[in-house]
Design an enzyme around this catalytic site. Structure first.
Site, short mmCIF file in Angstrom:
data_model
loop_
_atom_site.label_atom_id
_atom_site.label_comp_id
_atom_site.label_asym_id
_atom_site.label_seq_id
_atom_site.Cartn_x
_atom_site.Cartn_y
_atom_site.Cartn_z
CG ASP A 50 -1.96 1.13 1.47
OD1 ASP A 50 -2.73 1.03 0.63
OD2 ASP A 50 -1.58 2.24 1.84
CG HIS A 117 -4.99 9.77 0.36
ND1 HIS A 117 -3.44 9.76 -0.10
CD2 HIS A 117 -5.20 9.31 1.53
CE1 HIS A 117 -2.92 9.38 1.11
NE2 HIS A 117 -3.56 9.15 1.91
N1 LIG Z 1 -5.59 5.99 3.41
C1 LIG Z 1 -5.28 6.84 4.32
O1 LIG Z 1 -5.42 7.73 4.68
C2 LIG Z 1 -3.98 6.09 5.21
C3 LIG Z 1 -3.67 6.72 6.34
C4 LIG Z 1 -2.84 6.17 7.05
C5 LIG Z 1 -1.94 5.08 6.82
N2 LIG Z 1 -2.19 4.51 5.57
C6 LIG Z 1 -1.65 3.27 5.19
O2 LIG Z 1 -1.72 2.25 6.24
C7 LIG Z 1 -0.39 1.86 6.63
C8 LIG Z 1 -0.51 1.47 7.87
O3 LIG Z 1 -0.94 2.54 8.97
P1 LIG Z 1 0.26 3.17 9.77
O4 LIG Z 1 1.38 3.67 9.09
O5 LIG Z 1 -0.52 4.48 10.73
O6 LIG Z 1 0.99 2.12 10.94
P2 LIG Z 1 0.37 0.97 11.56
O7 LIG Z 1 0.23 -0.17 10.47
O8 LIG Z 1 -0.47 1.15 12.51
O9 LIG Z 1 1.90 0.76 12.38
C9 LIG Z 1 2.18 1.64 13.57
C10 LIG Z 1 3.42 1.37 14.03
O10 LIG Z 1 3.67 -0.11 14.30
C11 LIG Z 1 5.05 -0.66 14.72
N3 LIG Z 1 4.88 -2.21 14.33
C12 LIG Z 1 4.47 -2.80 13.04
N4 LIG Z 1 4.66 -3.97 13.31
C13 LIG Z 1 4.81 -4.17 14.83
C14 LIG Z 1 4.97 -5.39 15.47
N5 LIG Z 1 4.84 -6.54 15.15
N6 LIG Z 1 5.25 -5.24 16.95
C15 LIG Z 1 5.24 -3.74 17.58
N7 LIG Z 1 5.17 -2.81 16.71
C16 LIG Z 1 4.88 -2.93 15.35
C17 LIG Z 1 5.49 0.10 13.39
O11 LIG Z 1 6.81 0.67 13.68
P3 LIG Z 1 8.23 -0.09 13.14
O12 LIG Z 1 8.17 0.58 11.79
O13 LIG Z 1 9.30 0.57 14.26
O14 LIG Z 1 7.93 -1.52 12.96
C18 LIG Z 1 4.75 1.20 12.95
O15 LIG Z 1 5.32 2.38 13.21
C19 LIG Z 1 0.20 3.09 6.19
O16 LIG Z 1 1.93 2.66 6.04
C20 LIG Z 1 -0.28 3.56 4.89
O17 LIG Z 1 0.20 2.51 3.99
C21 LIG Z 1 -3.23 5.05 4.78
#
Ligand SMILES: NC(=O)c1ccc[n+]([C@@H]2O[C@H](COP(=O)([O-])OP(=O)(O)OC[C@H]3O[C@@H](n4cnc5c(N)ncnc54)[C@H](OP(=O)(O)O)[C@@H]3O)[C@@H](O)[C@H]2O)c1
Length: 323
Positions: A50, A117
């Site tokens: 994504d 988006h």
């Molecule tokens: N459509 C939209 O408006 C929108 C908005 C926000 C996000 N998104 C998409 O959704 C994706 C995910 O959302 P998000 O970026 O907010 O983050 P998330 O997936 O909720 O992850 C949050 C944090 O969790 C940590 N993490 C990941 N795996 C882990 C594990 N196994 N144990 C402990 N911590 C862990 C990561 O840090 P580390 O990197 O240090 O592991 C990351 O910084 C984004 O990257 C993006 O592609 C879309």
């Protein structure tokens, strides 16, 4: 079961892998990390990536995908890649150029999914977040149904296999579904979704229209991001998630991901840390009980990490509706 084969069918006949790799990272994170993390994610089995123009690392993500195709790890058709049209490109005449720009950054011929988006249009231009002298966001007025029609044309032109939306509430989805002359329904609505904001009503609505709900911030978002309201509690420190994780000899992160898959949600997990990336693939190796699912449902408390408060006065601000 081979995790790579766990997919759900979209309403246009294409398939989306139920676990996706998130690639957004705050601005201060070096872009090279997106390259290395995406390559590693593909190596260990992620097949859904994504991304978005807004993340400003799609060049590196594209490079990672191409390098894994070049070394024979995957074929292009094994990868499901999502791109997004940012708020400053919602005027219909800007949609195709925006997608073409993403394809150029990626050096790919097509994306698998292209989504709007957000329903909130902002002033077109080079600024992702255009503001006036007083620091107020500058809105644009675009009917997102017209944006949708332009996206339908991108699908017909073969630039994207599927089309969908993100951050739409059910009324906004309904507006597209009821649009006269609708050619394609959105295949998905990508929204914030985790145990503290479980979106059960929106999920029910989406399911009833054969629209897949894709969960972002499923692990509680990235609290260091400028987009995130960091006054909220940390999801992965929740005692209920921790207790369920302990019982299954798993981690709270895996429980949060597994929860989504078991309720029919496609889930994204962002990590640029190899240990976490590897761990997140273990989501297919255990099962939550109905009691676990119920206990996690009970954590819902309307906490939104990505609340985009600056845009609260926008006529299409989606988060004032209950769902
Ligand atoms: N459509 C939209 O408006 C929108 C908005 C926000 C996000 N998104 C998409 O959704 C994706 C995910 O959302 P998000 O970026 O907010 O983050 P998330 O997936 O909720 O992850 C949050 C944090 O969790 C940590 N993490 C990941 N795996 C882990 C594990 N196994 N144990 C402990 N911590 C862990 C990561 O840090 P580390 O990197 O240090 O592991 C990351 O910084 C984004 O990257 C993006 O592609 C879309």
């Amino acid at each position: 079961m081979d995790p790579k084969s766990q997919k759900v069918k979209l309403n246009d006949g294409h398939f989306i892998p139920v676990l996706g790799f998130g690639t957004y990272a705050p601005e201060e994170v070096p872009k090279s990390e997106a390259l290395e993390a995406t390559k590693f994610a593909i190596e260990i089995g992620f097949r859904h990536v994504d991304s978005a123009h807004l993340y400003q690392n799609d060049e590196q993500v594209g490079q990672a995908i191409r390098s894994k195709i070049a070394d024979g790890t995957v074929k292009r058709e094994d990868i499901f890649y999502t791109s997004k049209i940012w708020c400053t490109s919602l005027r219909p005449e800007f949609v195709r150029p925006a997608l073409e720009k993403s394809l150029k950054n990626l050096q790919l011929d097509y994306v698998d999914l292209c989504i709007i988006h957000s329903p909130m249009s902002l002033k077109p231009g080079n600024e992702f977040v255009p503001k006036d002298e007083s620091g107020k966001l500058i809105f644009d007025s675009v009917d997102f149904c017209h944006t949708w029609e332009a996206l339908e044309k991108c699908k017909d032109a073969g630039l994207t296999k599927s089309i969908g939306v993100s951050n739409f509430n059910h009324k906004q989805l309904e507006k597209i579904l009821n649009k006269p002359g609708l050619k394609y329904k959105p295949v998905c609505n990508q929204v914030e979704c985790h145990p503290y904001l479980n979106q059960s009503k929106l999920l029910e609505f989406c399911k009833s229209h054969d629209i897949v709900l894709v969960a972002y911030a499923a692990l509680g978002s990235q609290l260091s991001s400028e987009w995130v309201n960091s006054n909220n509690p940390v999801l992965l420190e929740d005692p209920v998630l921790s207790a369920i994780a302990k019982k299954h000899k798993q981690t709270p992160a895996l429980v949060a991901l597994r929860y989504q898959i078991q309720r029919g949600v496609v889930v994204l997990a962002k990590s640029f840390n190899k240990k976490h990336i590897k761990e997140n693939m273990q989501v297919f190796n255990f099962e939550l009980t109905p009691e676990d699912m119920k206990a996690i449902d009970g954590l819902n408390r309307n906490i939104r990490y990505y609340d985009f408060q600056q845009a609260i006065d926008h006529p299409e601000y989606p988060f004032s509706e209950e769902y």
